[in-house]
Design a protein around this motif. Sequence first.
Motif, PDB file in Angstrom:
ATOM      1  N   THR A  44       2.416  18.994  15.013  1.00 15.28           N
ATOM      2  CA  THR A  44       1.702  17.830  15.520  1.00 15.28           C
ATOM      3  C   THR A  44       2.308  16.564  14.914  1.00 15.28           C
ATOM      4  OG1 THR A  44       0.094  17.776  13.709  1.00 15.28           O
ATOM      5  CG2 THR A  44      -0.421  19.172  15.649  1.00 15.28           C
ATOM      6  N   PRO A  45       2.229  15.441  15.607  1.00 12.33           N
ATOM      7  CA  PRO A  45       2.759  14.189  15.052  1.00 12.33           C
ATOM      8  C   PRO A  45       2.098  13.826  13.724  1.00 12.33           C
ATOM      9  CG  PRO A  45       2.277  13.948  17.389  1.00 12.33           C
ATOM     10  CD  PRO A  45       1.723  15.273  16.979  1.00 12.33           C
ATOM     11  N   GLN A  46       0.798  14.089  13.610  1.00  6.66           N
ATOM     12  CA  GLN A  46       0.065  13.742  12.392  1.00  6.66           C
ATOM     13  C   GLN A  46       0.541  14.544  11.187  1.00  6.66           C
ATOM     14  OE1 GLN A  46      -1.271  14.382  15.378  1.00  6.66           O
ATOM     15  NE2 GLN A  46      -1.854  12.265  15.883  1.00  6.66           N
ATOM     16  N   ASP A  47       1.159  15.682  11.450  1.00  7.75           N
ATOM     17  CA  ASP A  47       1.665  16.512  10.358  1.00  7.75           C
ATOM     18  C   ASP A  47       3.090  16.129   9.976  1.00  7.75           C
ATOM     19  OD1 ASP A  47       2.044  18.565   8.511  1.00  7.75           O
ATOM     20  OD2 ASP A  47       2.755  19.948  10.049  1.00  7.75           O
ATOM     21  N   ALA A  48       3.967  15.967  10.975  1.00  6.41           N
ATOM     22  CA  ALA A  48       5.397  15.806  10.695  1.00  6.41           C
ATOM     23  C   ALA A  48       5.838  14.352  10.503  1.00  6.41           C
ATOM     24  CB  ALA A  48       6.206  16.441  11.834  1.00  6.41           C
ATOM     25  N   LEU A  49       5.290  13.418  11.279  1.00  9.09           N
ATOM     26  CA  LEU A  49       5.815  12.051  11.248  1.00  9.09           C
ATOM     27  C   LEU A  49       5.513  11.300   9.950  1.00  9.09           C
ATOM     28  CD1 LEU A  49       5.304  10.840  14.934  1.00  9.09           C
ATOM     29  CD2 LEU A  49       7.166  12.171  13.915  1.00  9.09           C
ATOM     30  N   PRO A  50       4.284  11.357   9.408  1.00 10.55           N
ATOM     31  CA  PRO A  50       4.044  10.613   8.162  1.00 10.55           C
ATOM     32  C   PRO A  50       4.970  11.031   7.031  1.00 10.55           C
ATOM     33  CG  PRO A  50       1.968  11.273   9.159  1.00 10.55           C
ATOM     34  CD  PRO A  50       3.052  11.980   9.914  1.00 10.55           C
ATOM     35  N   ARG A  51       5.293  12.304   6.952  1.00 12.38           N
ATOM     36  CA  ARG A  51       6.185  12.775   5.892  1.00 12.38           C
ATOM     37  C   ARG A  51       7.534  12.069   5.972  1.00 12.38           C
ATOM     38  NH1 ARG A  51       5.402  19.384   5.898  1.00 12.38           N
ATOM     39  NH2 ARG A  51       3.120  19.402   5.714  1.00 12.38           N
ATOM     40  N   ALA A  52       8.056  11.962   7.180  1.00  8.95           N
ATOM     41  CA  ALA A  52       9.361  11.323   7.360  1.00  8.95           C
ATOM     42  C   ALA A  52       9.288   9.834   7.047  1.00  8.95           C
ATOM     43  CB  ALA A  52       9.845  11.540   8.795  1.00  8.95           C
ATOM     44  N   VAL A  53       8.216   9.186   7.496  1.00  3.60           N
ATOM     45  CA  VAL A  53       8.067   7.751   7.259  1.00  3.60           C
ATOM     46  C   VAL A  53       7.941   7.469   5.766  1.00  3.60           C
ATOM     47  CG1 VAL A  53       6.615   5.736   7.674  1.00  3.60           C
ATOM     48  CG2 VAL A  53       7.067   7.339   9.540  1.00  3.60           C
ATOM     49  N   LEU A  54       7.125   8.225   5.097  1.00  5.90           N
ATOM     50  CA  LEU A  54       6.896   7.988   3.667  1.00  5.90           C
ATOM     51  C   LEU A  54       8.127   8.334   2.829  1.00  5.90           C
ATOM     52  CD1 LEU A  54       3.214   9.193   3.345  1.00  5.90           C
ATOM     53  CD2 LEU A  54       4.082   6.844   3.286  1.00  5.90           C
ATOM     54  N   VAL A  68       5.501  -9.926  -2.096  1.00  7.10           N
ATOM     55  CA  VAL A  68       5.600  -9.311  -0.770  1.00  7.10           C
ATOM     56  C   VAL A  68       5.664  -7.799  -0.896  1.00  7.10           C
ATOM     57  CG1 VAL A  68       7.053  -9.110   1.295  1.00  7.10           C
ATOM     58  CG2 VAL A  68       6.713 -11.344   0.230  1.00  7.10           C
ATOM     59  N   TRP A  69       6.409  -7.338  -1.894  1.00  9.04           N
ATOM     60  CA  TRP A  69       6.521  -5.890  -2.100  1.00  9.04           C
ATOM     61  C   TRP A  69       5.191  -5.294  -2.537  1.00  9.04           C
ATOM     62  CZ3 TRP A  69       8.529  -1.747  -0.637  1.00  9.04           C
ATOM     63  CH2 TRP A  69       8.478  -0.584  -1.399  1.00  9.04           C
ATOM     64  N   ALA A  70       4.452  -6.025  -3.350  1.00  9.15           N
ATOM     65  CA  ALA A  70       3.151  -5.524  -3.806  1.00  9.15           C
ATOM     66  C   ALA A  70       2.208  -5.313  -2.631  1.00  9.15           C
ATOM     67  CB  ALA A  70       2.545  -6.505  -4.808  1.00  9.15           C
ATOM     68  N   ARG A  71       2.236  -6.231  -1.651  1.00  9.86           N
ATOM     69  CA  ARG A  71       1.378  -6.066  -0.463  1.00  9.86           C
ATOM     70  C   ARG A  71       1.837  -4.884   0.383  1.00  9.86           C
ATOM     71  NH1 ARG A  71       1.691 -11.776  -0.557  1.00  9.86           N
ATOM     72  NH2 ARG A  71       3.384 -11.765   0.978  1.00  9.86           N
ATOM     73  N   ALA A  72       3.145  -4.656   0.416  1.00  9.82           N
ATOM     74  CA  ALA A  72       3.688  -3.580   1.255  1.00  9.82           C
ATOM     75  C   ALA A  72       3.510  -2.205   0.630  1.00  9.82           C
ATOM     76  CB  ALA A  72       5.172  -3.831   1.512  1.00  9.82           C
ATOM     77  N   SER A  73       3.252  -2.167  -0.669  1.00  9.52           N
ATOM     78  CA  SER A  73       3.213  -0.867  -1.350  1.00  9.52           C
ATOM     79  C   SER A  73       1.817  -0.491  -1.820  1.00  9.52           C
ATOM     80  CB  SER A  73       4.162  -0.900  -2.562  1.00  9.52           C
ATOM     81  OG  SER A  73       3.806  -1.959  -3.446  1.00  9.52           O
ATOM     82  N   ARG A  74       0.797  -1.058  -1.188  1.00 10.50           N
ATOM     83  CA  ARG A  74      -0.572  -0.728  -1.584  1.00 10.50           C
ATOM     84  C   ARG A  74      -0.891   0.741  -1.284  1.00 10.50           C
ATOM     85  NH1 ARG A  74      -3.501  -6.212   0.722  1.00 10.50           N
ATOM     86  NH2 ARG A  74      -2.928  -7.557  -1.016  1.00 10.50           N
ATOM     87  N   PRO A  75      -1.504   1.431  -2.215  1.00  8.71           N
ATOM     88  CA  PRO A  75      -1.820   2.865  -2.008  1.00  8.71           C
ATOM     89  C   PRO A  75      -2.674   3.113  -0.770  1.00  8.71           C
ATOM     90  CG  PRO A  75      -2.091   2.245  -4.312  1.00  8.71           C
ATOM     91  CD  PRO A  75      -1.846   0.970  -3.563  1.00  8.71           C
ATOM     92  N   LYS A  76      -3.618   2.199  -0.454  1.00 10.29           N
ATOM     93  CA  LYS A  76      -4.474   2.407   0.705  1.00 10.29           C
ATOM     94  C   LYS A  76      -3.664   2.481   2.001  1.00 10.29           C
ATOM     95  CE  LYS A  76      -8.794   0.410  -0.994  1.00 10.29           C
ATOM     96  NZ  LYS A  76      -9.814  -0.657  -0.772  1.00 10.29           N
ATOM     97  N   LEU A  77      -2.611   1.667   2.073  1.00  9.38           N
ATOM     98  CA  LEU A  77      -1.786   1.675   3.280  1.00  9.38           C
ATOM     99  C   LEU A  77      -1.068   2.998   3.417  1.00  9.38           C
ATOM    100  CD1 LEU A  77      -0.623   0.162   5.716  1.00  9.38           C
ATOM    101  CD2 LEU A  77       1.149  -0.749   4.215  1.00  9.38           C
ATOM    102  N   ARG A  78      -0.534   3.511   2.322  1.00  7.20           N
ATOM    103  CA  ARG A  78       0.153   4.792   2.373  1.00  7.20           C
ATOM    104  C   ARG A  78      -0.825   5.920   2.692  1.00  7.20           C
ATOM    105  NH1 ARG A  78       2.120   2.748  -2.462  1.00  7.20           N
ATOM    106  NH2 ARG A  78       1.350   4.531  -3.667  1.00  7.20           N
ATOM    107  N   ALA A  79      -2.026   5.833   2.119  1.00  7.74           N
ATOM    108  CA  ALA A  79      -3.034   6.871   2.382  1.00  7.74           C
ATOM    109  C   ALA A  79      -3.452   6.879   3.833  1.00  7.74           C
ATOM    110  CB  ALA A  79      -4.244   6.644   1.474  1.00  7.74           C
ATOM    111  N   ALA A  80      -3.591   5.676   4.432  1.00 10.29           N
ATOM    112  CA  ALA A  80      -3.955   5.589   5.850  1.00 10.29           C
ATOM    113  C   ALA A  80      -2.868   6.198   6.725  1.00 10.29           C
ATOM    114  CB  ALA A  80      -4.204   4.116   6.230  1.00 10.29           C
ATOM    115  N   LEU A  81      -1.614   6.009   6.342  1.00 11.76           N
ATOM    116  CA  LEU A  81      -0.516   6.564   7.117  1.00 11.76           C
ATOM    117  C   LEU A  81      -0.545   8.083   7.068  1.00 11.76           C
ATOM    118  CD1 LEU A  81       1.956   5.692   8.771  1.00 11.76           C
ATOM    119  CD2 LEU A  81       3.287   5.765   6.663  1.00 11.76           C
ATOM    120  N   GLU A  82      -0.942   8.630   5.940  1.00 10.57           N
ATOM    121  CA  GLU A  82      -1.015  10.097   5.804  1.00 10.57           C
ATOM    122  C   GLU A  82      -2.226  10.667   6.516  1.00 10.57           C
ATOM    123  OE1 GLU A  82      -0.804   9.997   1.478  1.00 10.57           O
ATOM    124  OE2 GLU A  82       0.999  11.225   1.596  1.00 10.57           O
TER     125      GLU A  82
END
Length: 508
Positions: free
Chosen positions: A367-377, A493-507
């Motif tokens: 499924t996209p939800q399984d495979a795509l986030p891994r590649a993006v992260l 700018v990097w601090a805003r881009a690397s927030r844990p919540k954003l990464r968690a939402a992507l997963e």
Amino acid sequence: MADSKREIERKYEATVDTRLPDLTRVAGVAAVDHRGVMELDAVYYDTEDQRLAADSLTLRRRTGGEDAGWHLKFPVATGIRDEIRAPLSDTLPPGLAALLRSRVRETELVPVVRLLSARDVHHLLDSHGALLAELSVDEVRAERLTGGSSTAAWTEIEVELADDGDPAFLDSVERRLRKAGVRPSASASKLARALAETAPKKQRSRKKGATPPPRTAGDHVMAYARDQITSIVALDPAVRRGLPDSVHQMRVATRRLRSAFRTYRKILDRTATDPLGDELKWLAAELGIDRDQEVLDERLRARIADLSRTLVLGPVGSRLRIWSVTHRSGSRRRTVGVLDGKRYLALLESLDTLLAAPPLLPAAARTPQDALPRAVLKDYARLATRVGHALELRPGHERDLALHDARKAAKRARYAGEAATPALGGAAKKFARRMKAVQTVLGDHQDSVVAREALRTLAAQAHAAGESAFTWGLLYGHEEATAAAREQELPAVWARASRPKLRAALEG
């Protein structure tokens, strides 16, 4: 020699009994000049598998009327097309053939339909006698030339806006026609209608099913790849015509596709995509020769324009123009030469093969939800490493190189997020937006690095010619300050881009 014309028109259904309403009641129309009936004979060409028609392109050789010759039309938007014209000849002019090469390749163009039209022409004029639009009532007879010999006939009304006219005028004409019972045509062009109505009965009765929506991770990655390949092919004629931003957009499509191959290597077999990635890198580099110089020219001109007149000492504008012409001389000719070359055409054929037989790995069935986030992260982690390394270095050449590497990683992460957005939704979209913010800061920094190298050269040339190098040195200082500002801006700018919540939402 071919010339180009923007064609804005609308088509309407009619019969031989249709009567035109009083068009002087249309706002702005003072008179209607009946120009009489002209006989037109047009033969339309395409490949046997109708590649041009599939992309809504039309190529015809027409006799009769005031614009006899070869006409190639590219869609721009609904009711708007760019028409490229060339003088009448027995064979397709080389200039038009080149504009079709990305779609046609080595395939032969054959006559597919012949249209015989009796065109009754009316000119809609304003109070000064200037042309507002041309309205014609066309009685058309279509004859199939390949894939059968059937015929069709119909009558239609066509309203074409005069050059540089206001498209809103066509709305006024349409309201008058609709009030008289005339309705818009269901076909976008005469050729589309002719192909539909003269197609063999079996072909007409066969309903084309809708393309199923992407379901698996592989479906989504291939849909993204298809979009980029389609863009490359479609932008080829625009690059050849020198249309604004076309080189940049074609280069972006090649980079996005190459990035997708690298990001989603667990989904697409690298033994198939790595060689294509190498060729895409070559193509992007060739396209970049002209584009990079264009970006640099624009930056330096803007910097000079921002200076007070008292700070511009010597023939600064002239020296920049000479330097620019020297560096860009022949670049467009080189770009077109690349598009005409066998290596580029072989790349297009290989991309078609990829679409026809995707080299999917087992992970593509997930499924996209399984495979795509891994590649993006994974791309995100790569970017984080590069940003962290760059920020640890002292300002200077080594840091500039590290920041440039981080910029390339940010671009790849952004493209990864964009490719995943149709499947993962808002989280991927937000991720891509944050990666773009990082890319923008790093991109401006790198542009400043490149600009300083150019300014150093320009200053040396000015000094050698006995001119003042003051302005070039001043601009160099401005670029140093710009680079320093971007370096100071990057951590936030990097601090805003690397927030844990954003990464968690992507997963998810």
